[in-house]
Design an enzyme around this catalytic site. Structure first.
Site, PDB file in Angstrom:
ATOM      1  N   ARG A   1     -42.884   4.899  15.519  1.00  0.00           N
ATOM      2  CA  ARG A   1     -41.576   5.658  14.947  1.00  0.00           C
ATOM      3  C   ARG A   1     -41.450   6.466  16.118  1.00  0.00           C
ATOM      4  O   ARG A   1     -41.743   7.271  17.058  1.00  0.00           O
ATOM      5  CB  ARG A   1     -41.422   6.339  14.303  1.00  0.00           C
TER       6      ARG A   1
ATOM      7  N   ASP B   1     -51.423  10.917  12.027  1.00  0.00           N
ATOM      8  CA  ASP B   1     -52.531  12.007  12.612  1.00  0.00           C
ATOM      9  C   ASP B   1     -54.184  12.270  12.036  1.00  0.00           C
ATOM     10  O   ASP B   1     -54.701  12.439  12.006  1.00  0.00           O
ATOM     11  CB  ASP B   1     -52.008  13.209  13.493  1.00  0.00           C
TER      12      ASP B   1
HETATM   13  O1  LIG Z   1     -39.727   5.822   7.384  1.00  0.00           O
HETATM   14  P1  LIG Z   1     -39.483   6.161   8.574  1.00  0.00           P
HETATM   15  O2  LIG Z   1     -38.555   7.432   9.256  1.00  0.00           O
HETATM   16  O3  LIG Z   1     -39.410   4.992   9.927  1.00  0.00           O
HETATM   17  O4  LIG Z   1     -40.662   7.363   9.011  1.00  0.00           O
HETATM   18  C1  LIG Z   1     -41.976   6.753   8.648  1.00  0.00           C
HETATM   19  C2  LIG Z   1     -43.140   6.152   9.663  1.00  0.00           C
HETATM   20  O5  LIG Z   1     -43.467   6.981  10.120  1.00  0.00           O
HETATM   21  C3  LIG Z   1     -45.505   6.676  10.278  1.00  0.00           C
HETATM   22  O6  LIG Z   1     -45.386   6.421  11.151  1.00  0.00           O
HETATM   23  P2  LIG Z   1     -45.882   6.284  13.164  1.00  0.00           P
HETATM   24  O7  LIG Z   1     -44.654   5.972  13.954  1.00  0.00           O
HETATM   25  O8  LIG Z   1     -46.640   7.768  12.950  1.00  0.00           O
HETATM   26  O9  LIG Z   1     -47.389   5.676  13.499  1.00  0.00           O
HETATM   27  P3  LIG Z   1     -48.250   5.962  13.253  1.00  0.00           P
HETATM   28  O10 LIG Z   1     -48.581   5.043  11.967  1.00  0.00           O
HETATM   29  O11 LIG Z   1     -49.081   5.171  13.825  1.00  0.00           O
HETATM   30  O12 LIG Z   1     -48.711   7.294  12.908  1.00  0.00           O
HETATM   31  C4  LIG Z   1     -45.357   6.217   8.998  1.00  0.00           C
HETATM   32  O13 LIG Z   1     -46.940   6.329   8.606  1.00  0.00           O
HETATM   33  C5  LIG Z   1     -44.476   4.958   8.913  1.00  0.00           C
HETATM   34  O14 LIG Z   1     -44.579   4.013   9.216  1.00  0.00           O
HETATM   35  O1  LIG Z   2     -43.271  13.186   7.260  1.00  0.00           O
HETATM   36  C1  LIG Z   2     -43.817  11.973   7.848  1.00  0.00           C
HETATM   37  C2  LIG Z   2     -42.804  11.142   8.506  1.00  0.00           C
HETATM   38  C3  LIG Z   2     -42.905   9.901   9.451  1.00  0.00           C
HETATM   39  N1  LIG Z   2     -43.990   9.928   8.814  1.00  0.00           N
HETATM   40  C4  LIG Z   2     -45.261  10.374   8.407  1.00  0.00           C
HETATM   41  O2  LIG Z   2     -46.412  10.688   9.021  1.00  0.00           O
HETATM   42  N2  LIG Z   2     -45.174  11.885   7.973  1.00  0.00           N
HETATM   43 MG   LIG Z   3     -48.121   8.775  13.255  1.00  0.00          MG
END
Ligand SMILES: O=P(O)(O)OC[C@H]1O[C@H](OP(=O)(O)OP(=O)(O)O)[C@H](O)[C@@H]1O
Ligand SMILES: O=c1cc[nH]c(=O)[nH]1
Ligand SMILES: [Mg+2]
Length: 209
Positions: free
Chosen positions: A104, A203
Site C-alpha cells: 500500500r 512489520d
Molecule cells: O486495506 P488496505 O488499505 O489496502 O490495507 C491493508 C494492506 O496493508 C497491509 O499491507 P502493507 O501494504 O503494509 O504491505 P506488507 O504486508 O508488505 O507490510 C496489509 O497487510 C494489507 O495488505
Molecule cells: O492497520 C493497518 C492498516 C493497514 N495495514 C496494516 O498492517 N495495518
Molecule cells: Mg505493512
C-alpha cells in the site's frame, strides 16, 4: 450478495487480544497469528461437502465420511498474508498456494502490484484470499480482481481484523465474495491504519520496524 462472518470463538478472541497488544514481541506475535489462522481455517471449512466411503477398521467394515474432492487454494497477499499460510496448511495440507504481491503506497493508500504467481488450475479451486488486515480494502479488492482476471470463480476473503471502510469497499467491488474476520474494528485513522487494530501487521510479523 456478499456476506460478512465474524468468528467469535473464545480462543480466537483470546489470542487476538495478545496479537493486538503492543507489548507482544515478534516471536509471540508470529506464533499467535499462526494459531488463529488454524482456528479460522477450522471455522471457514465448516460447510465443506462430505461423501461416504467404506473402510475397514481393525474390528469391522465402517461406512464413514471424507471431504468430497474439494480443491482449495490459498492466496496470501504479501507480505503480511504469509503469516497465516502455515497455520491454515496445518489442517488443509493439500491446498495449493498462490501469491499476490501488493503493498500500500503510504501517501495515496492505493495498492501497488509487484508479484503474482498462481496455481494453473485456479478456475477449479475454492480460493481463500488471506491478509491479516482489511483497512481501506484497496489491497484485498485489487487482489480479488487479479484472481478474477486469471479465471478464478469462487473466492472467499479471510482477515484477522477489518475496518468498516474495507468491508464496504470489498462488498461494493465484489458482491460474490464472502468475508470472514475475527473482528470488525471502529474506524481508520488519518494514515489509513485500523483503530484500535494491531499496528502494521507486516512489520510486526517480520520485525521490520
Ligand atoms: O486495506 P488496505 O488499505 O489496502 O490495507 C491493508 C494492506 O496493508 C497491509 O499491507 P502493507 O501494504 O503494509 O504491505 P506488507 O504486508 O508488505 O507490510 C496489509 O497487510 C494489507 O495488505
Ligand atoms: O492497520 C493497518 C492498516 C493497514 N495495514 C496494516 O498492517 N495495518
Ligand atoms: Mg505493512
Amino acid at each position: 450478495m456478499s456476506k460478512l462472518y465474524v468468528f467469535d470463538h473464545p480462543l480466537i478472541q483470546h489470542k487476538l487480544t495478545y496479537i493486538r497488544d503492543k507489548n507482544t514481541g515478534t516471536k509471540e506475535f508470529r506464533e499467535l497469528v499462526d494459531e488463529v489462522a488454524t482456528l479460522m481455517a477450522y471455522e471457514i471449512t465448516r460447510n465443506l461437502p462430505l461423501e461416504e466411503v467404506t473402510i475397514e477398521t481393525p474390528v469391522s467394515l465402517a461406512k464413514t465420511k471424507v471431504v468430497s474432492g474439494k480443491k482449495i487454494g490459498l492466496v496470501p497477499i504479501l507480505r503480511a498474508g504469509l503469516g497465516m499460510v502455515d497455520g491454515i496448511l496445518k489442517i488443509i495440507p493439500a491446498a495449493k498456494v498462490g501469491h499476490v504481491g501488493l503493498y500500500r503506497d503510504p501517501e495515496t493508500l492505493k495498492p501497488v502490484e509487484y508479484y503474482l504467481k498462481l496455481p494453473s488450475d485456479i478456475a477449479e479451486r475454492d480460493l481463500i484470499v488471506i491478509d491479516p488486515m482489511l483497512a481501506t480494502g484497496g489491497s484485498a479488492s485489487a487482489a480479488i480482481q487479479l484472481l478474477k482476471e486469471k479465471g478464478a470463480q469462487n473466492i472467499k476473503l479471510m482477515c484477522l481484523i477489518a475496518a468498516p471502510e474495507g468491508i464496504n469497499q470489498v462488498q461494493q467491488d465484489h458482491d460474490d465474495v464472502d468475508i470472514y474476520v475475527a473482528a470488525v474494528d471502529e474506524k481508520l485513522n488519518d494514515h489509513g491504519y485500523i483503530v484500535p487494530g494491531l499496528g502494521d501487521a507486516g512489520d510486526r510479523l517480520f520485525g521490520t520496524k
